[in-house]
Design a protein around this motif. Structure first.
Motif, PDB file in Angstrom:
ATOM      1  N   LYS A  52      44.341   9.212  51.480  1.00 58.24           N
ATOM      2  CA  LYS A  52      44.041   7.960  51.140  1.00 58.24           C
ATOM      3  C   LYS A  52      42.435   7.653  51.437  1.00 58.24           C
ATOM      4  O   LYS A  52      41.724   7.085  50.388  1.00 58.24           O
ATOM      5  N   LYS A  53      41.908   8.199  52.524  1.00 60.46           N
ATOM      6  CA  LYS A  53      40.447   8.057  52.647  1.00 60.46           C
ATOM      7  C   LYS A  53      39.590   8.887  51.540  1.00 60.46           C
ATOM      8  O   LYS A  53      38.829   8.362  50.980  1.00 60.46           O
ATOM      9  N   LEU A  54      40.199  10.034  51.030  1.00 59.94           N
ATOM     10  CA  LEU A  54      39.498  10.752  49.949  1.00 59.94           C
ATOM     11  C   LEU A  54      39.804   9.818  48.816  1.00 59.94           C
ATOM     12  O   LEU A  54      38.651   9.756  47.848  1.00 59.94           O
ATOM     13  N   PHE A  88      38.893  20.841  49.125  1.00 62.81           N
ATOM     14  CA  PHE A  88      38.059  20.325  48.239  1.00 62.81           C
ATOM     15  C   PHE A  88      36.795  20.511  48.700  1.00 62.81           C
ATOM     16  O   PHE A  88      36.501  21.258  49.520  1.00 62.81           O
ATOM     17  N   LYS A  89      35.769  20.105  47.815  1.00 60.53           N
ATOM     18  CA  LYS A  89      34.369  20.665  47.935  1.00 60.53           C
ATOM     19  C   LYS A  89      33.416  19.377  48.427  1.00 60.53           C
ATOM     20  O   LYS A  89      33.732  18.370  48.090  1.00 60.53           O
ATOM     21  N   LEU A 142      36.200  23.215  51.571  1.00 55.40           N
ATOM     22  CA  LEU A 142      36.670  22.565  52.867  1.00 55.40           C
ATOM     23  C   LEU A 142      37.960  22.519  52.735  1.00 55.40           C
ATOM     24  O   LEU A 142      38.568  21.916  51.740  1.00 55.40           O
ATOM     25  N   GLU A 143      38.541  22.794  53.989  1.00 53.47           N
ATOM     26  CA  GLU A 143      39.971  22.828  53.772  1.00 53.47           C
ATOM     27  C   GLU A 143      40.171  21.496  55.071  1.00 53.47           C
ATOM     28  O   GLU A 143      39.511  21.415  55.972  1.00 53.47           O
ATOM     29  N   VAL A 144      41.337  20.641  54.924  1.00 53.71           N
ATOM     30  CA  VAL A 144      41.692  19.683  55.796  1.00 53.71           C
ATOM     31  C   VAL A 144      43.428  19.952  55.835  1.00 53.71           C
ATOM     32  O   VAL A 144      43.888  20.138  55.144  1.00 53.71           O
ATOM     33  N   ASN A 145      43.648  20.225  57.260  1.00 52.94           N
ATOM     34  CA  ASN A 145      45.095  20.373  57.544  1.00 52.94           C
ATOM     35  C   ASN A 145      45.802  19.462  58.751  1.00 52.94           C
ATOM     36  O   ASN A 145      44.907  18.812  59.317  1.00 52.94           O
ATOM     37  N   ASN A 152      38.263  14.251  44.589  1.00 52.73           N
ATOM     38  CA  ASN A 152      39.412  15.079  44.483  1.00 52.73           C
ATOM     39  C   ASN A 152      39.813  16.203  45.085  1.00 52.73           C
ATOM     40  O   ASN A 152      38.777  16.658  45.903  1.00 52.73           O
ATOM     41  N   PHE A 153      40.961  16.487  45.475  1.00 55.14           N
ATOM     42  CA  PHE A 153      41.441  17.461  46.185  1.00 55.14           C
ATOM     43  C   PHE A 153      42.489  18.293  45.595  1.00 55.14           C
ATOM     44  O   PHE A 153      42.925  17.809  44.462  1.00 55.14           O
TER      45      PHE A 153
END
Length: 129
Positions: free
Chosen positions: A84-86, A115-116, A123-126, A92-93
């Motif tokens: 939601k923040k992105l 995403f970049k 970048l990875e977010v998990n 874009n992711f």
């Protein structure tokens, strides 16, 4: 006597526009800026807690292409809230395979997105605990 293992001190990321990248990392990841000794306008340091620090260093050229395998990874409590923040920032992711707006689920159940940053660093977010 066994020698203590080395610990991570910092990760340095070479960026083109320090202001733009500082704003990106500060706003997307809610990182806290910490003092840096150079005071030359070419460095921003962020705390990564017990993991060390992230150093942004200005001077990179705009023409680099980065491989997804070479990425920084941040863990968050909720992938859904982070997405939601992105979306509120029009970032874009995608999943590992590159499907836009998709979430990757690892074999251990951890959700991941990719995403970049403004310079094209992956970048990875998990949601790993």
């Amino acid at each position: 006597m066994a020698q203590k293992p080395a610990v991570l001190n910092h990760i340095a990321v070479y960026v083109n526009d320090l202001g733009k990248s500082t704003t990106f990392y500060e706003s997307v990841f809610s990182l806290n800026i910490i003092p840096e000794p150079f005071k030359d306008g070419k460095h921003t340091w962020f705390s990564l807690g017990s993991a060390g620090a992230l150093h942004l260093i200005e001077g990179a050229k705009n023409n680099q292409i980065f491989d997804r395998n070479d990425h920084l990874c941040f863990s968050v409590p909720s992938i859904d809230d982070f997405i939601k923040k992105l979306q509120s920032k029009n970032i874009n992711f995608e999943d590992w395979a590159g499907k836009s707006g998709a979430i990757n689920i690892r074999v251990d159940g951890v959700k991941q997105i990719y995403f970049k940053d403004p310079d094209g660093h992956w970048l990875e977010v998990n949601d790993a605990k």
